[in-house]
Design a protein around this motif. Structure first.
Motif, PDB file in Angstrom:
ATOM      1  N   VAL A 448       0.853  -1.191   0.000  1.00 54.81           N
ATOM      2  CA  VAL A 448       0.000   0.000   0.000  1.00 54.81           C
ATOM      3  C   VAL A 448       0.889   1.242   0.000  1.00 54.81           C
ATOM      4  O   VAL A 448       1.678   1.442   0.929  1.00 54.81           O
ATOM      5  N   THR A 485      -5.246  -8.646   7.933  1.00 56.05           N
ATOM      6  CA  THR A 485      -5.773  -7.886   6.802  1.00 56.05           C
ATOM      7  C   THR A 485      -4.655  -7.118   6.120  1.00 56.05           C
ATOM      8  O   THR A 485      -3.572  -6.943   6.674  1.00 56.05           O
ATOM      9  N   LEU A 488      -4.685  -0.426   5.701  1.00 52.54           N
ATOM     10  CA  LEU A 488      -5.494   0.682   5.209  1.00 52.54           C
ATOM     11  C   LEU A 488      -4.808   1.969   5.639  1.00 52.54           C
ATOM     12  O   LEU A 488      -4.332   2.062   6.777  1.00 52.54           O
ATOM     13  N   VAL A 490      -5.268   6.037   6.136  1.00 53.25           N
ATOM     14  CA  VAL A 490      -6.209   7.161   6.225  1.00 53.25           C
ATOM     15  C   VAL A 490      -5.530   8.281   7.001  1.00 53.25           C
ATOM     16  O   VAL A 490      -5.133   8.095   8.155  1.00 53.25           O
ATOM     17  N   TYR A 495      -3.679   1.538   9.316  1.00 56.01           N
ATOM     18  CA  TYR A 495      -4.525   0.665  10.132  1.00 56.01           C
ATOM     19  C   TYR A 495      -4.433  -0.758   9.598  1.00 56.01           C
ATOM     20  O   TYR A 495      -4.438  -0.978   8.381  1.00 56.01           O
ATOM     21  N   GLU A 524     -10.611 -11.297   4.390  1.00 53.60           N
ATOM     22  CA  GLU A 524      -9.992 -10.419   3.403  1.00 53.60           C
ATOM     23  C   GLU A 524     -10.363 -10.846   1.994  1.00 53.60           C
ATOM     24  O   GLU A 524      -9.887 -11.857   1.491  1.00 53.60           O
ATOM     25  N   ARG A 529     -14.902  -5.999  -0.413  1.00 54.50           N
ATOM     26  CA  ARG A 529     -13.803  -5.300   0.237  1.00 54.50           C
ATOM     27  C   ARG A 529     -14.351  -4.287   1.227  1.00 54.50           C
ATOM     28  O   ARG A 529     -15.369  -3.633   0.978  1.00 54.50           O
ATOM     29  N   VAL A 532     -13.749   2.683   3.196  1.00 58.01           N
ATOM     30  CA  VAL A 532     -13.548   3.815   4.104  1.00 58.01           C
ATOM     31  C   VAL A 532     -14.162   5.035   3.449  1.00 58.01           C
ATOM     32  O   VAL A 532     -13.787   5.412   2.333  1.00 58.01           O
ATOM     33  N   LEU A 537     -14.529   3.423   8.711  1.00 53.32           N
ATOM     34  CA  LEU A 537     -14.345   2.114   8.105  1.00 53.32           C
ATOM     35  C   LEU A 537     -15.627   1.307   8.288  1.00 53.32           C
ATOM     36  O   LEU A 537     -16.133   1.167   9.408  1.00 53.32           O
TER      37      LEU A 537
END
Length: 552
Positions: A448, A485, A488, A490, A495, A524, A529, A532, A537
């Protein structure tokens, strides 16, 4: 002639039920000789994918037979401690207590070692909550909680269960602690939710359910489509295909029909983007519909090339992948035979690119480039880069190993993940290999991007941030128990879900943990999916509980 004790059937019922459940899930159960009351009935060795994990627990089983059973309470159950308090409290292996309710044929459990360790005073009974049911659908979560407890036993996390895994690096970091806004229990088959304005829509087979996002209240209205797995939500409506080549829009939250359009479409690839409903035709072309009335705004023809993947906006262009002529849009795998860049305002083709080999139906993009993956007749994979302005091929590079998933662009690099879980990073402009990073995950979860870093779960208990340009490790974060997972990102915070039922928060810049909050463990990718929206979330946990978790 010998006679059986009158309570033998009751005593064995719980032991047999527990043993059958655990063995059905490939865990190894070792009965302990019942000739003496040692306080444990079984030793259980946990496995994962039929391989022993090295974790074991001891188990004490009680059976609540009649309504007057001494193991029943007004709410729940209880297990007598008797003379076992010190043994259960100090045992090297966690000791788990299980009560089997014969009337309803259900198992319930409690961590005896944890409860007694937190209560130094002598306890005669340990309560067992009716919420801690042990069944086929909760075995994985049960094991996750036990393993996490074993990992953190004797650490500060154990002594403060409400703040477990929460170590803010500074006083202001507490504002980053994830908070549950609301939770709504649905069935274990429920998919991840989708939000439109103030409404949250969940496919809970066989119904579509609507939740008021402001109050977390489940609405009384229900809709039973033929399939809601691929329902598209937007403009305060949900769009569902109906038999007979019809597409219907149902308003939120009352789910009353807003309009109906007669179209031969592939609804599974439909998307609502930037105020327009994009729906592929079943045999070719892409329809752009007005979500207010279902009327077509335009249609792009692909010369009998059916749309292979959902159309996506990128840098002001609508990117459309078309499959080989004569195929169906539902075909999957390496098949794309045409790439179009379309003007979203009128559907006019800006450029068209014809690949030399079948394309994987996912792509990545940077500010000026489009990254595609081709597969040759000998199953070799190639990274192909197309200029986003002109549609001309910039370069193609042969990849050493087959890759999975879409290329991921960050800064001036492009990242790919092979089938073994190794991350390959190449220079975006030239395709030159910059660095590789092997992982212990074969889940093919892509890294990511966040600023000049890429973040990924490198090992089951290790989260790392790598320099996107060099691959050098910038920081790492570990946790007792596995991450479950993909990360993420943000607002500069990373997270990641933890198998102990927590959502952990880390500063992207330095990796310091800045928060932790309760969070249902989710599957997952298996049920859609998580999304957000506006710093919240929205997820559906493994057991069907829909949650809205504030990340702000």
């Amino acid at each position: 002639m010998a006679t059986l004790p009158p309570n033998r059937r009751i005593e064995l019922a719980g032991a047999n039920a527990l043993q059958a459940l655990l063995q059905d899930h490939d865990h190894v159960v070792y009965p302990i000789d019942g000739g003496a009351d040692l306080g444990e009935d079984f030793l259980v060795a946990f496995t994962r994918d039929r391989v022993r994990t090295g974790r074991m627990v001891a188990v004490q089983v009680k059976t609540a037979g009649s309504r007057s059973s001494k193991y029943r309470r007004a709410r729940g159950y209880a297990i007598p401690v008797d003379e076992h308090a010190d043994d259960w409290r100090n045992n090297v292996l966690p000791v788990i207590g299980v009560v089997y309710d014969m009337e309803i044929r259900k198992l319930f459990w409690v961590n005896l070692t944890k409860v007694l360790s937190a209560s130094p005073a002598t306890s005669r009974w340990v309560k067992v909550s009716p919420e801690n049911e042990l069944r086929a659908g909760t075995v994985d979560q049960f094991i996750a909680e036990i393993e996490t407890y074993a990992d953190t036993r004797g650490t500060p996390e154990e002594s403060a269960p409400q703040a477990a895994l929460y170590h803010p690096t500074n006083a202001t970091a507490r504002t980053r602690r994830p908070k549950v806004r609301w939770q709504v229990p649905l069935s274990e088959k429920a998919y991840h939710p989708v939000r439109s304005a103030q409404w949250v829509v969940v496919w809970d087979p066989p119904y579509l359910r609507v939740i008021d996002d402001a109050q977390g209240k489940l609405q009384p209205t229900l809709l039973k489509p033929s399939s809601g797995q691929h329902s598209v939500v937007g403009d305060n409506a949900v769009y569902i295909p109906i038999a007979g080549n019809r597409l219907r829009a149902f308003g939120l939250p009352d789910l009353k029909m807003r309009w109906e359009a007669v179209l031969q479409i592939d609804h599974a690839l439909a998307r609502f983007t930037d105020g327009t409903l994009y729906v592929p035709g079943r045999t070719g072309g892409l329809h752009a519909l007005n979500p207010a009335d279902g009327r077509p705004r335009w249609r792009t023809l692909l010369a009998d090339h059916p749309v292979l993947a959902p159309a996506r906006l990128h840098r002001g262009k609508l990117i459309v992948l078309g499959g080989p002529a004569g195929s169906r849009s539902s075909d999957s795998g390496f098949a794309a035979g045409r790439v179009l860049a379309v003007d979203p305002s009128d559907g006019q083709t800006i450029w068209s690119y014809a690949p030399r080999n079948p394309l994987f139906p996912q792509w990545g993009g940077s500010e000026g480039l489009l990254f595609l993956v081709e597969q040759t007749a000998t199953f070799r994979h190639l990274l192909v880069t197309v200029d986003l302005i002109t549609g001309k091929e910039v370069y193609r590079k042969r990849l050493p190993e087959p890759v999975v998933g879409a290329p991921v662009a960050s800064a001036a690099a492009v990242h790919l993940v092979d089938a073994e879980g190794t991350v390959h990073t190449r220079d975006a402009a030239s395709g030159r290999l910059r660095w590789q990073h092997p992982t212990q995950h074969r889940t093919q979860v892509a890294p990511v991007p966040v600023g000049d870093l890429v973040v990924l779960v490198s090992e089951p208990r290790l989260l790392v941030a790598l320099d996107a340009a060099t691959g050098a490790e910038r920081w790492r974060a570990t946790a007792p128990g596995d991450f479950t997972t993909a990360p993420l990102v943000v607002g500069g915070i990373v997270y990641v879900g933890h198998r102990g039922g927590r959502l952990l928060a880390f500063e992207a810049s330095g990796g310091g943990q800045v928060g932790s909050g309760p969070c249902s463990v989710w599957e997952e990718g298996e049920r859609g999916r998580p999304v957000v929206v506006g710093g919240t979330l929205y997820i559906t946990g493994r057991y069907g509980k829909v949650s809205a978790i504030s990340l702000a």
